[in-house]
Motif scaffolding. Structure first.
Motif, PDB file in Angstrom:
ATOM      1  N   VAL A 243     -59.472  32.989  48.688  1.00  0.00           N
ATOM      2  CA  VAL A 243     -58.752  31.883  49.924  1.00  0.00           C
ATOM      3  C   VAL A 243     -57.235  32.043  49.527  1.00  0.00           C
ATOM      4  CG1 VAL A 243     -60.870  29.972  49.033  1.00  0.00           C
ATOM      5  CG2 VAL A 243     -58.708  30.426  47.262  1.00  0.00           C
ATOM      6  N   LEU A 244     -56.701  31.514  50.430  1.00  0.00           N
ATOM      7  CA  LEU A 244     -55.276  31.253  51.071  1.00  0.00           C
ATOM      8  C   LEU A 244     -55.453  30.431  50.996  1.00  0.00           C
ATOM      9  CD1 LEU A 244     -52.871  32.187  51.612  1.00  0.00           C
ATOM     10  CD2 LEU A 244     -53.121  32.438  54.007  1.00  0.00           C
ATOM     11  N   THR A 245     -54.670  29.438  50.050  1.00  0.00           N
ATOM     12  CA  THR A 245     -54.194  27.897  50.186  1.00  0.00           C
ATOM     13  C   THR A 245     -52.481  27.898  50.772  1.00  0.00           C
ATOM     14  OG1 THR A 245     -55.587  27.074  48.136  1.00  0.00           O
ATOM     15  CG2 THR A 245     -54.399  26.066  49.023  1.00  0.00           C
ATOM     16  N   PRO A 246     -51.874  27.677  51.927  1.00  0.00           N
ATOM     17  CA  PRO A 246     -50.807  28.092  52.351  1.00  0.00           C
ATOM     18  C   PRO A 246     -50.436  26.737  51.496  1.00  0.00           C
ATOM     19  CG  PRO A 246     -52.205  27.457  54.244  1.00  0.00           C
ATOM     20  CD  PRO A 246     -53.074  27.620  53.015  1.00  0.00           C
ATOM     21  N   LEU A 247     -48.964  26.540  51.396  1.00  0.00           N
ATOM     22  CA  LEU A 247     -48.108  26.254  50.829  1.00  0.00           C
ATOM     23  C   LEU A 247     -47.322  25.478  52.185  1.00  0.00           C
ATOM     24  CD1 LEU A 247     -47.550  26.153  46.697  1.00  0.00           C
ATOM     25  CD2 LEU A 247     -49.270  24.917  48.862  1.00  0.00           C
ATOM     26  N   ARG A 248     -47.136  26.535  52.605  1.00  0.00           N
ATOM     27  CA  ARG A 248     -46.199  26.863  54.185  1.00  0.00           C
ATOM     28  C   ARG A 248     -47.039  26.933  55.210  1.00  0.00           C
ATOM     29  NH1 ARG A 248     -41.746  29.370  53.278  1.00  0.00           N
ATOM     30  NH2 ARG A 248     -42.210  30.216  50.522  1.00  0.00           N
ATOM     31  N   ARG A 249     -46.146  26.259  56.321  1.00  0.00           N
ATOM     32  CA  ARG A 249     -46.878  27.064  58.188  1.00  0.00           C
ATOM     33  C   ARG A 249     -47.233  28.807  57.735  1.00  0.00           C
ATOM     34  NH1 ARG A 249     -43.220  27.582  63.262  1.00  0.00           N
ATOM     35  NH2 ARG A 249     -44.832  28.494  64.459  1.00  0.00           N
ATOM     36  N   CYS A 250     -48.963  28.537  58.123  1.00  0.00           N
ATOM     37  CA  CYS A 250     -49.691  29.759  58.445  1.00  0.00           C
ATOM     38  C   CYS A 250     -50.263  29.699  59.872  1.00  0.00           C
ATOM     39  CB  CYS A 250     -50.613  29.692  57.406  1.00  0.00           C
ATOM     40  SG  CYS A 250     -51.060  31.341  57.182  1.00  0.00           S
ATOM     41  N   GLU A 251     -49.672  30.612  60.504  1.00  0.00           N
ATOM     42  CA  GLU A 251     -50.799  30.417  62.002  1.00  0.00           C
ATOM     43  C   GLU A 251     -51.791  31.514  61.958  1.00  0.00           C
ATOM     44  OE1 GLU A 251     -47.105  31.049  65.047  1.00  0.00           O
ATOM     45  OE2 GLU A 251     -46.662  29.569  64.341  1.00  0.00           O
ATOM     46  N   GLU A 252     -51.455  32.080  61.165  1.00  0.00           N
ATOM     47  CA  GLU A 252     -52.909  33.547  61.671  1.00  0.00           C
ATOM     48  C   GLU A 252     -53.636  33.740  60.277  1.00  0.00           C
ATOM     49  OE1 GLU A 252     -52.544  36.088  64.924  1.00  0.00           O
ATOM     50  OE2 GLU A 252     -52.562  34.661  65.941  1.00  0.00           O
ATOM     51  N   PHE A 253     -54.703  33.681  59.699  1.00  0.00           N
ATOM     52  CA  PHE A 253     -55.131  34.623  58.664  1.00  0.00           C
ATOM     53  C   PHE A 253     -56.699  34.736  59.124  1.00  0.00           C
ATOM     54  CE2 PHE A 253     -56.953  33.458  54.876  1.00  0.00           C
ATOM     55  CZ  PHE A 253     -57.005  35.507  53.958  1.00  0.00           C
ATOM     56  N   SER A 254     -55.721  36.470  58.391  1.00  0.00           N
ATOM     57  CA  SER A 254     -57.474  36.997  58.191  1.00  0.00           C
ATOM     58  C   SER A 254     -57.427  37.786  56.931  1.00  0.00           C
ATOM     59  CB  SER A 254     -57.371  37.527  59.679  1.00  0.00           C
ATOM     60  OG  SER A 254     -56.621  39.274  59.454  1.00  0.00           O
ATOM     61  N   LEU A 304     -53.722  26.762  60.232  1.00  0.00           N
ATOM     62  CA  LEU A 304     -54.409  26.649  58.964  1.00  0.00           C
ATOM     63  C   LEU A 304     -53.368  25.426  58.456  1.00  0.00           C
ATOM     64  CD1 LEU A 304     -54.745  29.462  59.301  1.00  0.00           C
ATOM     65  CD2 LEU A 304     -55.106  29.655  56.754  1.00  0.00           C
ATOM     66  N   HIS A 305     -54.131  24.739  57.920  1.00  0.00           N
ATOM     67  CA  HIS A 305     -53.526  23.443  57.554  1.00  0.00           C
ATOM     68  C   HIS A 305     -52.667  23.307  56.069  1.00  0.00           C
ATOM     69  CE1 HIS A 305     -54.372  20.515  60.364  1.00  0.00           C
ATOM     70  NE2 HIS A 305     -55.642  21.103  60.696  1.00  0.00           N
ATOM     71  N   GLN A 306     -51.665  23.300  55.938  1.00  0.00           N
ATOM     72  CA  GLN A 306     -50.761  22.966  54.608  1.00  0.00           C
ATOM     73  C   GLN A 306     -51.710  22.301  53.342  1.00  0.00           C
ATOM     74  OE1 GLN A 306     -46.762  23.309  56.659  1.00  0.00           O
ATOM     75  NE2 GLN A 306     -46.277  22.891  54.820  1.00  0.00           N
ATOM     76  N   GLY A 307     -51.756  23.160  52.279  1.00  0.00           N
ATOM     77  CA  GLY A 307     -52.701  22.724  50.888  1.00  0.00           C
ATOM     78  C   GLY A 307     -54.229  22.060  50.717  1.00  0.00           C
ATOM     79  N   LEU A 308     -54.404  22.842  52.143  1.00  0.00           N
ATOM     80  CA  LEU A 308     -56.006  23.195  52.189  1.00  0.00           C
ATOM     81  C   LEU A 308     -56.517  24.573  52.061  1.00  0.00           C
ATOM     82  CD1 LEU A 308     -57.435  20.956  54.748  1.00  0.00           C
ATOM     83  CD2 LEU A 308     -57.447  20.619  52.768  1.00  0.00           C
ATOM     84  N   SER A 309     -57.920  24.958  51.708  1.00  0.00           N
ATOM     85  CA  SER A 309     -57.819  26.335  51.361  1.00  0.00           C
ATOM     86  C   SER A 309     -59.108  26.777  52.533  1.00  0.00           C
ATOM     87  CB  SER A 309     -58.622  26.182  49.522  1.00  0.00           C
ATOM     88  OG  SER A 309     -57.386  26.099  49.287  1.00  0.00           O
ATOM     89  N   TYR A 310     -58.434  28.282  52.615  1.00  0.00           N
ATOM     90  CA  TYR A 310     -59.310  28.565  53.805  1.00  0.00           C
ATOM     91  C   TYR A 310     -58.872  30.652  52.779  1.00  0.00           C
ATOM     92  CZ  TYR A 310     -56.973  25.756  56.661  1.00  0.00           C
ATOM     93  OH  TYR A 310     -56.597  24.544  57.469  1.00  0.00           O
ATOM     94  N   GLY A 311     -61.178  30.878  53.289  1.00  0.00           N
ATOM     95  CA  GLY A 311     -61.288  32.144  52.450  1.00  0.00           C
ATOM     96  C   GLY A 311     -62.821  31.932  53.077  1.00  0.00           C
ATOM     97  N   LEU A 312     -63.110  32.313  51.804  1.00  0.00           N
ATOM     98  CA  LEU A 312     -64.959  33.143  51.452  1.00  0.00           C
ATOM     99  C   LEU A 312     -65.204  32.615  49.319  1.00  0.00           C
ATOM    100  CD1 LEU A 312     -65.918  36.519  51.438  1.00  0.00           C
ATOM    101  CD2 LEU A 312     -63.520  36.090  51.962  1.00  0.00           C
ATOM    102  N   GLN A 313     -66.347  32.326  49.670  1.00  0.00           N
ATOM    103  CA  GLN A 313     -67.049  32.266  48.105  1.00  0.00           C
ATOM    104  C   GLN A 313     -68.125  33.043  48.198  1.00  0.00           C
ATOM    105  OE1 GLN A 313     -66.897  28.572  46.898  1.00  0.00           O
ATOM    106  NE2 GLN A 313     -66.717  29.040  44.597  1.00  0.00           N
TER     107      GLN A 313
END
Length: 321
Positions: A243-254, A304-313
């Motif tokens: 997962v990516l858990t952005p602590l700063r602004r992140c517009e796109e993530f693949s 993406l929202h800062q502090g939340l996690s994005y990815g896969l499990q």
């Protein structure tokens, strides 16, 4: 007029959005005195230099607006790639269609965005913040996780945007949570593929490391930069997620994960903006993903929202989690 007295930059911003916006041939003649002062434009600047200073400054400030206002401002100025070059009425029509609103509402959204920009332009210049999260944001990030090799590794390519002048170093973080009972020392290494060099490594905790990367040359406000880096934890057993858990602004993530085809997981599911505790509990989100025939899964996320996690499990158990 009260409007101009309360918002001294709004009148000048409205002048800039006419016609082709910041693509106008006579842009340098339409930059008002307040904007010239705020953007550091002086009488010695040639038209190209004045345009550059103005565009970089407004692009950076638009990046600090909420998503809808950022879109409205970029469309009004003609800075959005899908609205660039069009005349104002067409840019407003485009904005209205994207927002799924009528043109009158789109115009109000632009007006509100300009008022917010007025506040930002009128604020005192901020001193450079030494905090590692200050100074830049991620415009796009691509990650490739290789689980079909030992040790596993992660390769990232990022395009960042400087939010300050003279940005010359980035602090990059990487975490590898350990399985219970496993070796608590991750011994994470980092290797820059392009776009900089590692000048310092910090072992913050047993699961977290930071790397200071020096850029090839300092970035100016609003300037973009791309770099690639490979992280490798020297640990044989990893938690079953990325997962990516952005602590700063992140517009796109693949992200693309390549599993070992001799040991494929029984289930893989998407994590789309979840709290960290959800990942720790290992609960299947129900958003199932399919591993293709070469053992890969790919995903994309936006805004993406800062502090939340994005990815896969994933899980190697046949149960439902």
């Amino acid at each position: 007029m009260p409007e101009e007295n309360s918002f001294p930059f709004v009148r000048e911003l409205n002048e800039l959005r006419r016609g082709r916006g910041l693509e106008a041939a006579d842009l340098h003649q339409r930059i008002g005195p307040c904007l010239r002062a705020a953007c550091g434009i002086d009488g010695a600047d040639q038209p190209a230099a004045a345009r550059e200073k103005l565009v970089l400054r407004l692009t950076a400030l638009c990046g600090r607006l909420p998503a809808d206002l950022r879109l409205a401002a970029l469309a009004a100025f003609g800075l959005h790639e899908e609205a660039a070059g069009e005349f104002l009425d067409r840019r407003i029509s485009w904005l209205a269609s994207v927002l799924d609103r009528d043109p009158r509402t789109a115009r109000r959204r632009i007006d509100l965005a300009f008022r917010r920009l007025d506040e930002l332009l009128g604020a005192p210049a901020r001193e450079r913040d030494a905090h590692p999260l200050a100074g830049w944001y991620v415009e796009s990030m691509k990650a490739m996780v290789r689980l079909d090799r030992e040790p596993a590794d992660l390769q990232e390519e990022r395009r960042i945007v400087a939010e300050v002048d003279e940005l010359d170093e980035l602090v990059l973080s990487f975490s590898v949570p350990a399985e219970p009972g496993s070796d608590p020392v991750p011994d994470i290494t980092a290797d820059v593929l392009f776009g900089g060099e590692i000048v310092e490594a910090r072992q913050v905790s047993a699961s977290h490391a930071q790397f200071v990367m020096r850029l090839p040359s300092p970035l100016c406000l609003g300037q973009r930069h791309e770099y690639g880096i490979r992280f490798a934890p020297r640990r044989t057993k990893l938690r079953p997620y990325y997962v990516l858990t952005p602590l700063r602004r992140c517009e796109e993530f693949s992200v693309r994960v390549r599993f070992d085809r001799a040991d494929l997981p029984s289930r893989v599911w998407r994590l789309n903006g979840v709290p960290g505790r959800v990942i720790d509990d290992g609960v299947d989100s129900g958003d199932a993903l399919t591993v293709n025939r070469v053992g890969e899964v790919g995903l994309e996320f936006h805004d993406l929202h800062q502090g939340l996690s994005y990815g896969l499990q994933w899980s190697f158990d046949a149960g439902t989690g």
